[in-house]
Structure formats: structure tokens, C-alpha cells
Design a protein around this motif. Structure first.
Motif, short mmCIF file in Angstrom:
data_model
loop_
_atom_site.label_atom_id
_atom_site.label_comp_id
_atom_site.label_asym_id
_atom_site.label_seq_id
_atom_site.Cartn_x
_atom_site.Cartn_y
_atom_site.Cartn_z
N LEU A 51 0.83 -1.21 0.00
CA LEU A 51 0.00 0.00 0.00
C LEU A 51 0.86 1.26 0.00
O LEU A 51 0.51 2.26 -0.63
N SER A 52 1.97 1.21 0.70
CA SER A 52 2.86 2.37 0.75
C SER A 52 3.45 2.66 -0.62
O SER A 52 3.50 3.82 -1.06
N VAL A 53 3.90 1.62 -1.32
CA VAL A 53 4.49 1.80 -2.64
C VAL A 53 3.44 2.27 -3.64
O VAL A 53 3.72 3.09 -4.51
N SER A 54 2.22 1.78 -3.52
CA SER A 54 1.17 2.16 -4.46
C SER A 54 0.56 3.52 -4.16
O SER A 54 -0.22 4.03 -4.94
N GLY A 55 0.90 4.11 -3.02
CA GLY A 55 0.39 5.43 -2.67
C GLY A 55 -0.99 5.41 -2.04
O GLY A 55 -1.63 6.46 -1.93
#
Length: 107
Positions: A51-55
Motif C-alpha cells: 500500500l505504501s508503494v502504491s500510494g
């Protein structure tokens, strides 16, 4: 009844062995009891990283809920995917080159 001589070599070794056994049982029991919690935390950490990488990750949000709502796991068999030769040709400028090739493929 024989008196236990704690100052002898056999007394010292028996105390060390007994203490080692007790500690190993405690550590093994803790590992077994905490295994499910460790697996849950590992999965939650993986979801958080995705989720962090996907924003999509926001501070104070429910990670599992957002992951279930927005992310769909898929299996890709790398043996059946055609090779991306254009990436190998222009590996130095992958993003720009990839955009050029995807635009030319859709045209």
C-alpha cells in the motif's frame, strides 16, 4: 539421603544442565505460542509495504481494509509471458523507452 554438594564439579554441571533445559523449554514454548501472531504481523507488514508503494496508505488508516478493497493478488506464470525484448534493448532508459513502446503497440 545424600546431601547435594553445590560446590563440586558434578553439582555445577547438573545446575547448568537443569537451567539450560528450563530455558530451552521456555524459549521453545514461546516460539510455538507466538508463531501465529508472527505470521499475521508478517502478512500485515507485506500489505503495508504494498500500500505504501502504491500510494494508497494514509496515516491512521486500516491497512487490511484498504488492501482488501484496492489490491487484487494475481498469479503470473513467467514461463508463459512473452519476453520483453524492448526492455533489454533500452535498459538504460527503461521508463521512457517503455512508454514509447507501449504507445507504439497501442497505435
Amino acid at each position: 539421603m545424600a546431601k547435594f554438594n553445590k560446590d563440586s564439579v558434578s553439582g555445577t554441571i547438573s545446575v547448568v544442565v537443569l537451567l539450560s533445559l528450563v530455558c530451552s523449554v521456555i524459549v521453545a514454548g514461546s516460539a510455538v505460542l507466538l508463531k501465529s501472531t508472527q505470521e499475521e504481523q508478517k502478512a500485515l507488514d507485506k500489505q503495508k509495504n504494498i500500500l505504501s508503494v502504491s500510494g494508497l496508505l494514509k496515516k491512521g488508516s486500516n491497512i487490511q481494509e484498504i488492501y482488501a478493497k484496492n489490491i487484487e493478488p494475481k498469479f503470473v506464470d513467467l514461463n508463459t509471458v512473452p519476453p520483453f525484448s524492448f526492455i533489454r534493448k533500452c535498459c538504460r532508459y527503461r521508463i521512457r523507452c517503455h512508454k514509447q513502446h507501449t504507445e507504439s503497440e497501442t497505435a
